[in-house]
Scaffold this active site. Sequence first.
Site, mmCIF file in Angstrom:
data_model
loop_
_atom_site.group_PDB
_atom_site.id
_atom_site.type_symbol
_atom_site.label_atom_id
_atom_site.label_comp_id
_atom_site.label_asym_id
_atom_site.label_seq_id
_atom_site.Cartn_x
_atom_site.Cartn_y
_atom_site.Cartn_z
ATOM 1 C CB ILE A 1 53.827 38.919 32.833
ATOM 2 C CG1 ILE A 1 52.927 37.870 32.176
ATOM 3 C CG2 ILE A 1 52.998 39.786 33.774
ATOM 4 C CD1 ILE A 1 52.255 36.920 33.148
ATOM 5 N NE ARG B 1 50.067 29.789 39.591
ATOM 6 C CZ ARG B 1 49.662 30.508 38.566
ATOM 7 N NH1 ARG B 1 49.597 31.826 38.682
ATOM 8 N NH2 ARG B 1 49.348 29.935 37.423
ATOM 9 C CG ASP C 1 45.255 38.312 41.569
ATOM 10 O OD1 ASP C 1 44.089 38.580 41.928
ATOM 11 O OD2 ASP C 1 45.504 37.616 40.562
ATOM 12 C CD GLU D 1 45.024 31.474 44.896
ATOM 13 O OE1 GLU D 1 44.681 31.176 43.734
ATOM 14 O OE2 GLU D 1 46.052 32.125 45.162
ATOM 15 C CG HIS E 1 44.596 33.379 41.240
ATOM 16 N ND1 HIS E 1 45.255 32.238 41.632
ATOM 17 C CD2 HIS E 1 45.182 33.770 40.075
ATOM 18 C CE1 HIS E 1 46.193 31.940 40.742
ATOM 19 N NE2 HIS E 1 46.170 32.861 39.794
ATOM 20 C CB ALA F 1 45.970 39.136 37.768
#
Length: 308
Positions: A147, A224, A247, A252, A271, A273
């Site tokens: 990534i 994360r 994100d 969460e 979250h 992405a």
Amino acid sequence: MKVWIPHPTGPDLLGDLPPGVTVEVVEDPARLPSAPAGVRFWVPPFLAGADATALVHELPDLEVVQLLSAGADAWAGRVPDGVTLCDARGVHDPSTAEWVVTAILAQLRGFPTLVRAQARREWAYDEVAPTDEVEGKRVLIVGAGSIGTAVRSRLAPFGVSFTLVARTPRPEQGVHGVGELPALLPEADVVVLLVPLTGQTRGLVDAGFLAAMRDGALLVNAARGPVAETDALVTELRTGRISAALDVTDPEPLPSDHPLWTMPNVLLTPHVAGSVRGLLPRAYRLVGEQVRRFAAGEPLTNAVVDGY
């Protein structure tokens, strides 16, 4: 052998499978399509919770858990001995890289402020102009995996310079080690977090990390939530010295009364992405390849070792 997958559209996306492979759909781990015996290859739901991880111990013939997520933090150390855990490395590269580029552009060009002004029907030119820009920025990517490489390739046309950091330094590739962060952070205009959540990366972004960032820097977390210490992040953001695009958060989902929601220097997304329309076709191409490898007795790709 039986293969369990979580999406009804999945069978049509897997491609041709060897004879003797039976594919069954398990949308809800509480409602199984058949007896657990014979399930050798299981694909849990995307971003599955504790109920799914518990099911892994009820499949007596299980040999492979193939995740649809790039991160394996919810599963590492929770699969029985003898079961191979594989992540979806590569599947989320385009979508997550797009989110990172979008977040950087949006924050630097003042889009969150402009969206709020649009909701108020206010022409906010004087409020934001002149904005910052991406051109010439020094970007520090913490997490030099696939990534990180995708982010670099997409940002390169914007005229930025890069510094990459990984768990293990790779001098021949220009990749620095995590231990060099204290010296690298003060030189970066944008810091992008793309590391997996492991024992080594949990709390990596602490008060010291944030204090080392230069004035006006942007922190982008597409990794994360627990990679950053939330209290330390809130404290630093309250000063207005740096900004953030997040994100992921810890906890969460983020509670509605959390201060991150209302900070003017924070762009927050839930979250998303990796949640794009192209996810399932890419993911099930990988799953199909893995099933064919497994049936042929060939080594699997993306096996998770030490949380990575």
